[in-house]
Design a protein around this motif. Structure first.
Motif: not given
Ligand SMILES: NC(=O)c1ccc[n+]([C@@H]2O[C@H](COP(=O)([O-])OP(=O)(O)OC[C@H]3O[C@@H](n4cnc5c(N)ncnc54)[C@H](OP(=O)(O)O)[C@@H]3O)[C@@H](O)[C@H]2O)c1
Length: 386
Positions: A13, A15-18, A41-43, A62, A125, A127-128, A152, A206-207, A268
């Motif tokens: 992951g 490309t996401g926020s974390i 996933n797609r980014n 993915t 990260a 948590k799910e 987290d 965050m995401g 974070m």
């Molecule tokens: N963000 C925070 O500050 C924060 C804080 C505490 C805990 N968390 C936890 O950390 C985790 C990530 O959060 P986030 O905010 O970083 O999420 P996010 O920005 O939405 O990023 C999610 C990442 O997962 C990838 N992804 C999404 N769906 C997917 C799939 N079906 N198959 C494979 N890869 C997939 C995304 O790829 P694409 O970019 O290609 O879509 C991206 O790289 C979550 O469980 C969240 O609860 C986040």
């Protein structure tokens, strides 16, 4: 720094926020941390940029439709894999000694499970994973002597508070919550909340999914379950306190009445780096707290009537077995439904409750049984969207 073994990281992951914050941490300490794999996933655009900058051994996308294009663009740079199969394949690389799972949603369960089976420590990260499969994950992590290092911020805070303490002396874990953007809204007004309003978190960037979870307070419910599995305490020992400034990231009270709190700016990178540098600490380029900016830190009780998701999560972990997995799956569907403007903000808890009511729980479960429950619950909840 003596104690840090070089971390060779598979960053799921990226490309996401974390994921992006993790890369910022990794870049600051090239002697200690190295990226071996990146996944998205797609980014594809960000993944290509990251691959060119970090030169990993491989990347995984993915979405199969993007595989060919990615493979052509990255030829001569790194290997390219696709799908969940690709993620599970790259995890086998014996050089990986840490999997950083920053995927969002239930999709993160299987990679965490596999990493444990392969004997690799997991900086978590996602948590799910623990919400849906905590029982199985913690049992296997113990068996395989794998460390689950929480990212987290609340769980990192609790971890830092209990370092050096005897677990038997813990009285309460106090999870702090910002309360989200609708803390002061009336119950009636919650009905009208738009996607745009819900995506504006007061303190954290965050995401999308976790931002909505923070607005419904489901995020705090997920974190109660996460803390329950990570710290092996009684459910009644975990309490939630609303602390809108998000400076105290959580607290632990001990039986002599002493409370330890972990504080810092809401960034974070701090908990991410702690999970990577543990048991040591490294210098981090971040904003440091200026106490001139905060003339008060406040605390209040959460309103479970206004934010029913928090109570649903508590009930789910009380009921145990596969109920939290069902809740988690239905929440994912409902949040997506809200983001796609198919349902209202206030429909989210309704969809989750209805999906849970329909479920016949399993007390103990295998990974396959759990994933089947997840799939079934998502299907059921998806039907409720229409
Ligand atoms: N963000 C925070 O500050 C924060 C804080 C505490 C805990 N968390 C936890 O950390 C985790 C990530 O959060 P986030 O905010 O970083 O999420 P996010 O920005 O939405 O990023 C999610 C990442 O997962 C990838 N992804 C999404 N769906 C997917 C799939 N079906 N198959 C494979 N890869 C997939 C995304 O790829 P694409 O970019 O290609 O879509 C991206 O790289 C979550 O469980 C969240 O609860 C986040």
């Amino acid at each position: 720094v003596k104690n840090i073994k070089k971390k060779q990281i598979a960053l799921l992951g990226s490309t996401g926020s974390i994921g992006k914050n993790s890369l910022k941490v990794i870049s600051q300490h090239p002697k200690h941390f190295q990226v071996l794999y990146l996944t998205a996933n797609r980014n594809i655009n960000d993944l290509i940029l990251q691959a060119k900058q970090y030169r990993p051994r491989g990347v995984v996308i993915t979405d199969k439709k993007l595989y060919k294009e990615l493979k052509t663009t990255l030829s001569g740079i790194c290997k390219v894999f696709w799908g969940m199969g690709g993620i599970l394949e790259v995890l086998q690389d014996p050089e990986i000694n840490l999997v950083l799972n920053s995927l969002v949603g239930g999709i993160g369960i299987l990679p965490t499970y596999h990493s444990i089976q392969l004997g690799k420590d997991v900086a978590l990260a996602n948590k799910e994973t623990l919400v849906a499969a905590g029982q199985l994950i913690m049992k296997n992590a113990l068996k395989k002597r794998v460390k689950i290092l929480p990212i987290d911020s609340e769980h990192s805070a609790i971890w830092q508070c209990i370092l050096g303490e005897d677990k038997k002396n813990i009285k309460r874990i106090i999870l702090t919550a910002s309360g989200g953007p609708f803390r002061n809204w009336s119950k009636e007004k919650l009905f009208e909340i738009t996607r745009e309003q819900a995506l504006l978190h007061p303190n954290w960037d965050m995401g999308e999914k976790i931002t909505i979870d923070s607005a419904t307070l489901m995020n705090k419910g997920l974190e109660i379950i996460e803390a329950f599995w990570l710290y092996n305490v009684q459910l009644r020992q975990i309490e939630v306190v609303i602390h809108p400034q998000s400076i105290i990231h959580s607290m632990v009270e001990f039986k002599d009445g002493s409370i330890k709190a972990q504080m810092g700016v809401p960034d974070m990178k701090i908990p991410i780096q702690f999970a990577l540098s543990y048991p040591d600490r490294l210098t981090l380029k971040t904003e440091y707290i200026s106490f001139d900016k905060y003339n008060s830190l406040t605390f209040e009780r959460p309103d479970l009537k206004k934010f029913p998701c928090l109570k649903i999560a508590i009930d789910a972990i009380k009921a145990g077995g596969t109920y939290p997995a069902v809740m988690n799956a239905a929440n994912e569907v409902a949040v997506n439904g809200f983001l796609n403007k198919q349902i209202r903000f206030t429909d989210i808890p309704i969809i989750i409750s209805e999906t849970m009511e329909n479920h016949s729980p399993l007390k103990e479960y295998s990974i396959d049984e759990l994933l089947a429950v997840e799939k079934e619950s998502k299907k059921y909840a998806t039907n409720l969207l229409n």
